[in-house]
Design a protein around this motif. Structure first.
Motif, short mmCIF file in Angstrom:
data_model
loop_
_atom_site.label_atom_id
_atom_site.label_comp_id
_atom_site.label_asym_id
_atom_site.label_seq_id
_atom_site.Cartn_x
_atom_site.Cartn_y
_atom_site.Cartn_z
N ASP A 173 35.01 30.15 64.11
CA ASP A 173 34.63 28.96 64.87
C ASP A 173 35.04 27.71 64.10
N PRO A 174 35.08 26.56 64.78
CA PRO A 174 35.39 25.31 64.08
C PRO A 174 34.41 25.07 62.93
N LEU A 175 34.91 24.47 61.86
CA LEU A 175 34.10 24.22 60.66
C LEU A 175 34.05 22.73 60.35
N SER A 176 32.93 22.31 59.79
CA SER A 176 32.80 20.94 59.31
C SER A 176 33.29 20.85 57.87
N ALA A 177 33.43 19.62 57.38
CA ALA A 177 33.84 19.44 55.99
C ALA A 177 32.81 20.04 55.04
N ALA A 204 45.83 21.52 61.81
CA ALA A 204 44.43 21.65 62.22
C ALA A 204 44.15 20.67 63.35
N ARG A 205 43.16 21.01 64.14
CA ARG A 205 42.79 20.15 65.27
C ARG A 205 41.34 19.72 65.12
N LEU A 206 41.08 18.45 65.32
CA LEU A 206 39.74 17.90 65.21
C LEU A 206 38.98 18.11 66.52
N THR A 207 37.75 18.63 66.41
CA THR A 207 36.87 18.73 67.56
C THR A 207 35.58 18.00 67.23
N LEU A 208 34.84 17.63 68.23
CA LEU A 208 33.58 16.90 68.05
C LEU A 208 32.42 17.73 68.59
N PRO A 216 28.63 12.07 66.57
CA PRO A 216 29.06 13.47 66.71
C PRO A 216 29.59 14.00 65.38
N GLU A 217 29.42 15.27 65.15
CA GLU A 217 29.90 15.91 63.92
C GLU A 217 31.37 16.28 64.08
N HIS A 218 32.16 15.93 63.08
CA HIS A 218 33.58 16.29 63.08
C HIS A 218 33.73 17.74 62.61
N ARG A 219 34.41 18.54 63.43
CA ARG A 219 34.65 19.93 63.08
C ARG A 219 36.14 20.22 63.29
N TYR A 220 36.66 21.16 62.52
CA TYR A 220 38.10 21.43 62.53
C TYR A 220 38.37 22.89 62.85
#
Length: 226
Positions: A173-177, A204-208, A216-220
């Motif tokens: 799944d997308p991950l945060s920093a 990588a693609r940024l998702t919110l 919103p949390e930035h997730r990649y």
């Protein structure tokens, strides 16, 4: 079509490299292998293989050992090393054993595409046959000199870049920093810096992720799975 065998011990990396190859016109991935034994199996059983993208770090043997065994068995399939091995002795051994190109991880689509396009140009040049004057010889060898992917910006570590890249690629799944930082052992700020670099280079693609309140949390997510 140029038939390709993708060899990498990491299943996810092999899938990503396969997806990259599929995006380059004129190339088709015939099979994937995740060990030396699998690579030699496919070389023996597939009716045709033109090119092997060879990782060096395999669970049962090194990639260069596979190349040596290929040649011993009479396989003249071309090889491009695609590996995190960056020590000069390995690079030199790859040259001596006939690897046409050497692509150091981490890399993006542009880096691999450049190598594949250079290889395709080489094949077109050689398909002409006949004798070669010096100018033609220079063109043949020049076809291998594809421009590499731009180097990491100043202040960026290849080792850290590889850690962040693999963590992102191996995630379901997308991950945060913060999550990347916990998986790699680097600080959150460092993880964020490398994630932004991966986003800028298209890997990588940024998702919110929106919560109940606040920003919103930035997730990649790795680009090929986005």
């Amino acid at each position: 079509m140029i038939e390709v065998l993708v060899v990498d011990d990491d299943v996810r990396v092999a899938r990503v490299n396969t997806a990259y190859v599929a995006k380059v016109p004129g190339f088709h991935v015939a099979a994937q292998a995740h060990s030396a034994a699998e690579a030699l199996h496919w070389l023996q059983t597939l009716p045709r293989l033109d090119l092997v993208l060879m990782d060096h770090y395999l669970p049962d043997e090194t990639g260069l050992a596979v190349v040596r065994e290929m040649r011993r068995r009479g396989h003249q399939t071309d090889v491009i090393m695609v590996t995190a091995a960056r020590d000069v002795s390995t690079v030199q051994a790859a040259m001596r054993q006939g690897a046409l190109q050497y692509l150091v991880k981490p890399f993006g689509f542009a880096g691999l595409r450049a190598k594949l396009e250079a290889y395709a140009q080489l094949r077109r040049t050689l398909d002409g046959g006949g004798e070669a004057e010096q100018a033609e010889v220079d063109r043949i060898f020049g076809a291998l000199s594809a421009p590499s992917e731009p180097a990491l910006p100043k202040g960026h570590s290849p080792t850290t870049a590889e850690l962040v890249r693999r963590s992102l690629m191996n995630a379901d799944d997308p991950l945060s920093a913060q999550e990347i930082a916990e998986r790699t052992g680097v600080s959150r700020q460092t993880a964020q810096r490398y994630l932004k670099l991966l986003e800028r280079t298209g890997r990588a693609r940024l998702t919110l992720k929106y919560g109940d309140a606040g920003r919103p949390e930035h997730r990649y997510v790795w680009a090929t799975r986005a």
